[in-house]
Design an enzyme around this catalytic site. Structure first.
Site, PDB file in Angstrom:
ATOM      1  N   THR A 172       0.615  -1.297  -0.167  1.00 17.13           N
ATOM      2  CA  THR A 172      -0.154   0.050  -0.153  1.00 17.13           C
ATOM      3  C   THR A 172       0.968   1.308   0.057  1.00 17.13           C
ATOM      4  OG1 THR A 172      -1.977  -1.021   1.116  1.00 17.13           O
ATOM      5  CG2 THR A 172      -1.685   1.134   1.460  1.00 17.13           C
ATOM      6  N   ARG A 200     -14.425  -6.847   0.208  1.00 17.53           N
ATOM      7  CA  ARG A 200     -13.730  -6.689   1.287  1.00 17.53           C
ATOM      8  C   ARG A 200     -13.279  -5.374   1.242  1.00 17.53           C
ATOM      9  NH1 ARG A 200      -8.326  -5.337   2.475  1.00 17.53           N
ATOM     10  NH2 ARG A 200      -7.701  -6.024   4.702  1.00 17.53           N
ATOM     11  N   GLY A 202     -10.589  -2.590   2.997  1.00 16.33           N
ATOM     12  CA  GLY A 202      -9.701  -2.600   4.015  1.00 16.33           C
ATOM     13  C   GLY A 202      -9.607  -1.376   4.831  1.00 16.33           C
ATOM     14  N   ASP A 203      -8.233  -1.306   5.465  1.00 14.21           N
ATOM     15  CA  ASP A 203      -8.268   0.077   6.442  1.00 14.21           C
ATOM     16  C   ASP A 203      -8.054   1.237   5.635  1.00 14.21           C
ATOM     17  OD1 ASP A 203      -5.842  -1.413   5.739  1.00 14.21           O
ATOM     18  OD2 ASP A 203      -4.940   0.191   7.190  1.00 14.21           O
ATOM     19  N   THR A 223       0.029   1.197   6.570  1.00 15.00           N
ATOM     20  CA  THR A 223      -0.107   0.187   5.757  1.00 15.00           C
ATOM     21  C   THR A 223       0.201  -1.175   6.500  1.00 15.00           C
ATOM     22  OG1 THR A 223       1.224  -0.989   3.855  1.00 15.00           O
ATOM     23  CG2 THR A 223       2.609   0.284   5.336  1.00 15.00           C
ATOM     24  N   GLY A 224      -0.162  -2.262   6.214  1.00 13.50           N
ATOM     25  CA  GLY A 224      -0.296  -3.612   6.902  1.00 13.50           C
ATOM     26  C   GLY A 224      -1.550  -4.081   6.767  1.00 13.50           C
ATOM     27  N   GLY A 226      -4.794  -5.094   7.477  1.00 20.14           N
ATOM     28  CA  GLY A 226      -5.628  -4.205   7.375  1.00 20.14           C
ATOM     29  C   GLY A 226      -6.814  -4.262   8.594  1.00 20.14           C
TER      30      GLY A 226
HETATM   31  N1  ASP Z   1      -3.800  -2.211   4.613  1.00 17.72           N
HETATM   32  C1  ASP Z   1      -3.898  -2.643   3.170  1.00 17.72           C
HETATM   33  C2  ASP Z   1      -5.433  -3.393   3.493  1.00 17.72           C
HETATM   34  O1  ASP Z   1      -5.470  -4.420   4.644  1.00 17.72           O
HETATM   35  C3  ASP Z   1      -3.125  -3.739   2.817  1.00 17.72           C
HETATM   36  C4  ASP Z   1      -1.579  -2.993   2.894  1.00 17.72           C
HETATM   37  O2  ASP Z   1      -1.164  -2.357   3.597  1.00 17.72           O
HETATM   38  O3  ASP Z   1      -0.813  -3.799   2.155  1.00 17.72           O
HETATM   39  O4  ASP Z   1      -6.113  -3.231   2.459  1.00 17.72           O
END
Ligand code: ASP
Length: 305
Positions: A172, A200, A202-203, A223-224, A226
């Site tokens: 992300t 779905r 995400g965050d 990022t991470g 979510g």
């Molecule tokens: N945070 C993002 C999600 O869960 C994914 C990511 O950061 O790579 O959609």
């Protein structure tokens, strides 16, 4: 209040393999250059974060725009948010499939709509009505991602056990900025997680989770994985602690500790306050980041580790 501009960008936090380090570094550097051009000529933090994120959406290295991860149906489905720390205006899109640059649509929502979110076809219709051309979903799909999904789906049982390991790619992209007028802004854009269920969200596009900006506290992009990030409303959690007077550098690290300890989550955060102090932290092996202010410019792949 006049300020010295600052820009911080990230291009995901995970175990970025050695052979992908250069692509990540050049990607975040290019994004930094685009955003800094805006700030340097006296432009707004909002324009700066938008331009920085567009560069990373256009760069296939990252999980945003073309080159995003594919969902379970083999489609690109993206989320993005942009927020203005001065007015608290925000624009977000969720589950869009026909936009090359979801952050451009998010910006239009912020600037030209009384609403904050549009999702799926409604978001695409809004974008088209506001002059943003729609593309085909296939235009966003690249062979690398078709192969990644194929490999993933053919080893589903193995991956399920390890689904949330920090080695799972999180590419992300995001940016936070402070402009000469003392305004902050933040933006985040993503293709979400690999093999996600269609629909779905995400965050990344949720206010206070993947992105937040308030001049009275802080501007953050995360990022991470979510789901834990959104349960902790992590970007707002971090901004609130900056408002209480803590250094962004310390708060960013605390946010990562909290994510790990509370929900065994993993990821990274960039965090900036309205005086220009910033923090970059991750609890994954690597994170692609870059920053520029009037004194220094730096890009890296590891920090606070
Ligand atoms: N945070 C993002 C999600 O869960 C994914 C990511 O950061 O790579 O959609």
């Amino acid at each position: 209040m006049p300020s010295n501009p600052v820009l911080v960008v990230h291009g995901g936090a995970w175990a970025i393999p050695d052979d992908m380090v250069d692509a990540h570094l050049s990607g975040v550097r290019n994004a930094l250059a685009a955003g800094w051009r805006v700030l340097e000529r006296g432009g707004s933090s909002l324009d700066a974060v938008e331009e920085a994120v567009v560069v990373m959406e256009d760069d296939e290295t990252f999980d945003a725009g073309r080159g995003s991860f594919l969902n379970r149906d083999g489609k690109v489905q993206m989320d993005a948010l942009i927020m203005d720390g001065g007015t608290l205006r925000a624009g977000g899109v969720g589950c869009v499939e026909r936009l090359r640059n979801p952050v451009r649509a998010a910006r239009k929502i912020l600037s030209e709509s009384p609403h904050v979110y549009f999702v799926a076809e409604g978001a695409e219709r809004f974008a088209a009505e506001h002059g943003i051309p729609l593309c085909k979903n296939e235009d966003l799909i690249i062979p690398r991602e078709v192969e990644r999904l194929r490999e993933y789906q053919s080893h589903l049982e193995e991956h399920r056990a390890d689904l949330f390991a920090p080695t799972i790619s999180h590419d992300t992209v995001g940016a936070v900025a402070l402009d000469r007028d003392g305004n902050t802004a933040a933006a985040t854009s993503t293709g979400g997680t690999l093999d996600k269920a269609p629909g779905r969200l995400g965050d990344s596009s949720l206010i206070g989770c993947g992105c937040y900006a308030n001049n009275e506290s802080g501007a953050a992009s995360t990022t991470g994985w979510g789901e834990p990030i959104m349960k902790l409303v992590l970007a707002k959690w971090a901004a609130d602690r900056v408002e209480s007077g803590n250094m962004p550098e310390w708060v960013a690290q605390e946010a990562m500790n909290y994510l790990k300890q509370r929900l065994n989550g993993h990821g990274g955060i960039i965090l900036l306050d309205a005086t220009g102090r910033f923090g970059i932290a991750h609890n994954t092996p690597r994170m692609a980041w870059a920053f520029q202010n009037t004194q220094a410019q730096e890009a890296g792949i590891q920090r606070n580790k």
